[in-house]
Design a protein around this motif. Structure first.
Motif: not given
Length: 328
Positions: A223-224, A277-279, A287-289, A292-296
């Motif tokens: 993810i990072n 993000a919904e996908n 998870t939401a976290t 957020r890391r992937l999209t922001y």
């Protein structure tokens, strides 16, 4: 409830507006930015794709000029992503880019595009095999610009040489390659084998990469080191129809996917970052976290790093050994 925010490092158009048109108007650019902000996007890199160098420079120069006169557009458009023209000419790898304009890299033409952007180029996507001596890669990195491999069939040796020269990103993994490739020795596997050295972009619409494969890629990359881009064209947020992308027209079917007329390849996406993000939540179970890391967070880190590097370069600090610079 707080509206999610997104950073999109690769967007070709939005809500009926094509960023690759020669005569895009101030009103059109503003309208696209209004729609992006409404849909939760905080900042973008407008992406100018492969064409004749003079046309690319014209389009970049116009976008930069229009941006300078509009506070909303300035806030939304953080810079320019130049995708091409120094990409593979091979069928499949060239993707939706006009093959007649794809070519080997040279600094004179690259400099023309940089000058047109007046310091706003943040990312350049090129094929390492089109920069065989890594001259363009090194010089771009020296300028503080992120160099991303894409639309490429670089060998492992070519990929390693580019990484050694400063290549730090890969553009939309799993795309810009033929449907039929060697089952083991292919560009996707080569990039995954070097993922600890790269930030890797992914399109999370389910069409560019099936969701099960996207999950596999994320498991390997981590993810990072991954980030999501829309690669949206002007069809994003509009539904089925015919839409422009530079000098070509693209048909979006009932499934919401832009495809070439002969169905040989996809042509950008018509999916918003909110939908992606919904996908990630519904189809991959992230998870939401993580989302957020992937999209922001991850794309923001890339953007901030590039802005700082370019500002340092323009202030002369990188060249002269100074330590103070301001960013905008």
């Amino acid at each position: 409830m707080t509206t999610p925010k997104f950073i999109d490092l690769q967007i070709n158009g939005y809500y009926g507006v094509d960023f690759n048109q020669d005569n895009i108007s101030a009103e059109e650019l503003n309208a696209a930015c209004v729609a992006l902000e409404r849909d939760g996007v905080e900042q973008v890199l407008v992406t100018v794709i492969t064409d004749d160098i003079a046309k690319m420079a014209l389009r970049i120069r116009r976008l930069v000029r229009l941006r300078s006169n509009d506070q909303l557009v300035q806030r939304m458009i953080a810079g320019v992503h130049v995708e091409g023209p120094f990409i593979s000419t091979e069928a499949g790898y060239v993707g939706a880019h006009p093959v007649y304009a794809a070519k080997q890299a040279n600094w004179r033409e690259m400099e023309t595009l940089l000058e047109a952007a007046d310091g706003l180029v943040r990312i350049v996507t090129l094929a390492p095999e089109q920069d065989p001596a890594q001259e363009i890669t090194r010089r771009l990195v020296e300028e503080g610009i992120v160099v991303s491999a894409g639309h490429t069939n670089a060998s492992l040796k070519e990929l390693d040489a580019a990484i050694d020269a400063g290549l730090s990103m890969f553009t939309h993994l799993g795309n810009g390659c033929p449907r039929m490739m060697d089952r083991h020795d292919n560009i996707i596997q080569r990039v995954l084998s070097r993922s600890e050295h790269l930030q890797i972009g992914l399109i999370a619409d389910g069409a560019h990469v099936p969701f099960f494969a996207l999950k596999n890629y994320l498991d390997i990359i981590g993810i990072n080191r991954a980030f999501v881009v829309s690669d949206a064209i002007s069809a994003a947020g509009c539904g089925p129809g015919v839409y422009p992308l530079g000098d070509q027209e693209v048909t979006v079917g009932a499934d919401g996917v832009p495809r070439a007329e002969d169905d040989s390849h996809l042509v950008g996406s018509a999916t918003t970052m909110q939908q992606m993000a919904e996908n990630l939540q519904c189809r991959l179970g992230l998870t939401a976290t993580e989302i957020r890391r992937l999209t922001y967070t991850n794309p923001l880190n890339q953007l901030v790093g590039s802005v700082k590097a370019v500002s340092l370069r323009m202030s002369g600090s990188l060249k002269n050994g100074g330590h103070q610079a301001t960013t905008t």
